[in-house]
Design an enzyme around this catalytic site. Structure first.
Site, PDB file in Angstrom:
ATOM      1  N   HIS A  54      55.847  44.572  45.517  1.00  0.00           N
ATOM      2  CA  HIS A  54      56.427  45.795  45.868  1.00  0.00           C
ATOM      3  C   HIS A  54      57.194  45.499  47.116  1.00  0.00           C
ATOM      4  CE1 HIS A  54      52.479  46.797  47.260  1.00  0.00           C
ATOM      5  NE2 HIS A  54      53.142  47.003  48.323  1.00  0.00           N
TER       6      HIS A  54
HETATM    7  P1  TYD Z   1      48.154  48.657  44.271  1.00  0.00           P
HETATM    8  O1  TYD Z   1      49.169  49.215  44.978  1.00  0.00           O
HETATM    9  O2  TYD Z   1      47.817  47.881  43.020  1.00  0.00           O
HETATM   10  O3  TYD Z   1      47.498  47.362  45.174  1.00  0.00           O
HETATM   11  P2  TYD Z   1      48.452  45.793  45.468  1.00  0.00           P
HETATM   12  O4  TYD Z   1      49.956  46.553  45.736  1.00  0.00           O
HETATM   13  O5  TYD Z   1      47.828  45.315  46.820  1.00  0.00           O
HETATM   14  O6  TYD Z   1      48.528  44.964  44.257  1.00  0.00           O
HETATM   15  O7  TYD Z   1      46.559  49.469  44.559  1.00  0.00           O
HETATM   16  C1  TYD Z   1      45.541  49.237  43.603  1.00  0.00           C
HETATM   17  C2  TYD Z   1      44.906  50.867  43.480  1.00  0.00           C
HETATM   18  O8  TYD Z   1      44.543  51.376  44.911  1.00  0.00           O
HETATM   19  C3  TYD Z   1      45.957  51.796  42.929  1.00  0.00           C
HETATM   20  O9  TYD Z   1      45.253  52.564  42.109  1.00  0.00           O
HETATM   21  C4  TYD Z   1      46.573  52.569  44.238  1.00  0.00           C
HETATM   22  C5  TYD Z   1      45.344  52.628  45.134  1.00  0.00           C
HETATM   23  N1  TYD Z   1      45.475  52.748  46.428  1.00  0.00           N
HETATM   24  C6  TYD Z   1      45.060  53.985  47.121  1.00  0.00           C
HETATM   25  O10 TYD Z   1      44.397  54.772  46.604  1.00  0.00           O
HETATM   26  N2  TYD Z   1      45.298  53.962  48.535  1.00  0.00           N
HETATM   27  C7  TYD Z   1      45.971  52.977  49.316  1.00  0.00           C
HETATM   28  O11 TYD Z   1      46.456  53.142  50.289  1.00  0.00           O
HETATM   29  C8  TYD Z   1      46.511  51.739  48.321  1.00  0.00           C
HETATM   30  C9  TYD Z   1      47.250  50.534  49.154  1.00  0.00           C
HETATM   31  C10 TYD Z   1      46.299  51.574  46.885  1.00  0.00           C
END
Ligand code: TYD
Length: 142
Positions: A54
């Site tokens: 992303h």
């Molecule tokens: P995700 O965006 O899938 O992580 P990455 O992009 O690193 O693969 O995030 C995983 C989970 O954590 C998703 O349910 C959203 C949550 N999350 C939060 O609650 N707060 C945050 O600051 C972040 C980055 C993710």
């Protein structure tokens, strides 16, 4: 939306080591160039996993592998660069509109992320084609 060339950079942090071990201090707008609103870390990442996929519309972050190592692949829509984060005194600052993928996490990797905003799902661009369209007007002749 403000956006300019050079939206990722490495930041060297100072380790205050002594005979007891090491200590690295990070203050918002001192060691890193923004005030810190959010901290999260990725740990126990399974072998072969690729995270990220992303970009953000408006978010500044600094990534630090405080333990172990991982590889960060960055793409601004025009050029790509890969960084191996393997030192706890090295921060990788990533600004707006940079597609990122994180992979090759070592089993002991703890990837610390400092951000200048609270979590906002609407700030995410998760579609690569949408990202390419958004960035196609930027960077040219900059
Ligand atoms: P995700 O965006 O899938 O992580 P990455 O992009 O690193 O693969 O995030 C995983 C989970 O954590 C998703 O349910 C959203 C949550 N999350 C939060 O609650 N707060 C945050 O600051 C972040 C980055 C993710």
């Amino acid at each position: 939306m403000s956006h300019k060339k050079g939206h990722w950079e490495l930041i060297e942090l100072t380790s205050r080591g002594d005979d007891r071990g090491e200590l690295v201090a990070i203050q918002g707008s001192v060691e890193i160039p923004f005030d810190i609103k959010r901290v999260y870390y990725l740990t126990k990442t399974l072998e072969g996993v690729v995270r990220g996929h992303h970009a953000h519309k408006d978010l500044d972050q600094v990534l630090i592998s405080v333990s172990g190592s991982c590889v960060i692949h960055l793409d601004d829509g025009h050029s790509k660069q890969e960084f191996i984060l393997s030192r706890h005194t090295q921060g990788l600052r990533i600004s707006n509109l940079v597609w990122r993928e994180m992979h090759r996490f070592s089993p002991d990797c703890v990837l610390l992320v400092l951000a200048n905003k609270r979590y906002d799902p609407s700030d995410y661009i998760r579609d690569y084609q949408e990202f390419k369209t958004l960035t196609s007007g930027f960077h040219k002749n900059v």
